[in-house]
Motif scaffolding. Sequence first.
Motif, mmCIF file in Angstrom:
data_model
loop_
_atom_site.group_PDB
_atom_site.id
_atom_site.type_symbol
_atom_site.label_atom_id
_atom_site.label_comp_id
_atom_site.label_asym_id
_atom_site.label_seq_id
_atom_site.Cartn_x
_atom_site.Cartn_y
_atom_site.Cartn_z
ATOM 1 N N THR A 168 61.634 82.174 7.834
ATOM 2 C CA THR A 168 60.264 82.644 8.043
ATOM 3 C C THR A 168 60.238 83.697 9.143
ATOM 4 O O THR A 168 60.664 83.436 10.267
ATOM 5 C CB THR A 168 59.329 81.485 8.422
ATOM 6 O OG1 THR A 168 59.435 80.444 7.449
ATOM 7 C CG2 THR A 168 57.890 81.968 8.487
ATOM 8 N N VAL A 171 53.936 84.549 10.335
ATOM 9 C CA VAL A 171 52.815 83.754 9.848
ATOM 10 C C VAL A 171 51.539 84.520 10.182
ATOM 11 O O VAL A 171 51.304 84.867 11.345
ATOM 12 C CB VAL A 171 52.781 82.359 10.493
ATOM 13 C CG1 VAL A 171 51.527 81.595 10.069
ATOM 14 C CG2 VAL A 171 54.040 81.566 10.121
ATOM 15 N N ALA A 193 54.947 77.702 14.290
ATOM 16 C CA ALA A 193 55.623 78.853 13.690
ATOM 17 C C ALA A 193 56.679 79.427 14.624
ATOM 18 O O ALA A 193 57.785 79.775 14.193
ATOM 19 C CB ALA A 193 54.601 79.923 13.334
#
Length: 421
Positions: A168, A171, A193
């Motif tokens: 990731t 976000v 996150a």
Amino acid sequence: MNGFTHEQLTKIRAQFPALAVEVAGEPAAYFDGPAGTQVPQPVIDAMVHYLSKNSANHGGLFATAIASDAMLDAAHLACAEFVGASDPGEIIFGQNMTSLTFAISRAIARTWKPGDEIVVTRLDHDANVSPWVLAARDAGVTVRWIDVRDEDLTLDLSQLDAILSPRTRLVAVGAASNSTGGVNPIREITARAQRGGALVYIDAVHLSPHQLPDVQQIGCDFLACSAYKFFGPHTGILWGKRALLESLEAYKVRPSPTDLPGKWMTGTQSHESIAGVLACIEYLANLHAAVEGVSSGQQSRREKLAQSYARIAAHERSLAEQFLRGMRELSHYRVMGITDLARLEERVATFSLIHTTITPRQLAIELGERGLFAWHGNYYALNLSERLGREPAGMLRVGMVHYNTHHEVERLLAALRQIDR
């Protein structure tokens, strides 16, 4: 803290020339604040003063240019204090939040590679969705989605840990929904996150008229808002951590500044609008002292803003409670999102509603004929509207800000009742 008395609210409303508009002999009631708030006279005066006395391009060595640059420096500082930052160089102005987000998403996406992932939500305004989805498409990056809970249309954070991974990279999430009015737990989302190394981009456009942003408390990497949603002109504001703004490559013409904030501000900005932003923040900072008729003493601007916003929040909660109680009596309408009066702290005074048989467009027309200004459609919360099966009709949206009154809310409820019959 208490909200505003009738006398204090009268004093506030006297500063907004638009509130004197009438429709069919009735005062206009502006419930369209979520699409853009009205502007107080000091903001109008600041913009007129700039255009008539100080209009000049950036960097000139003569009187009007020097005065203009001094105003711009003051505006960068004011906006930094508004979002809770200390570095005015971290404030970027632009045409609007959408344009700024497209620009920064293009720059951030240059750091991504195929196999990376980003996270967006079904609840957000599309300005915090499409810029990232399109950038991900171009970079070969996977998009993960956080859905909403059916019972109250809040983000389903039970999905977040399953979605987050070492892949990731970003976000993107809104601080508050411009459709349901729900306030998201952005501090918690940011912390979760960032534990995995992802950047966090916060859309605070809908939060900023109702609650004071605080980038230090949130801990995010970027935060964007728009002054026309908190009683200023149409200008976008982006805050980002200095290290990130310095390291990312900006798309811009040559020659142009390489230092902050000039690195990210393409072309000549709307200086008159930035003058209005400065005046808008001053209006908000002085609101509490002005209605109380007292001096703000030695308080910092940030402290004054916090005090004013506490009064704003208390007033808006009372309006929200009045509206939700009244809607309980109208069985053919459904209010979307949080309706539990015990959870008013989890929402702002923005409401989307639907009627069992009357379209949102017709509701907006009939309210408008009564001098009650409301919005219809999806208001760019397109993914939520699709998720709820509300396209293409959307919903009816009404919103209250600090210049709205209990009398106006009662007029709105009476009109909805009359239309229902």
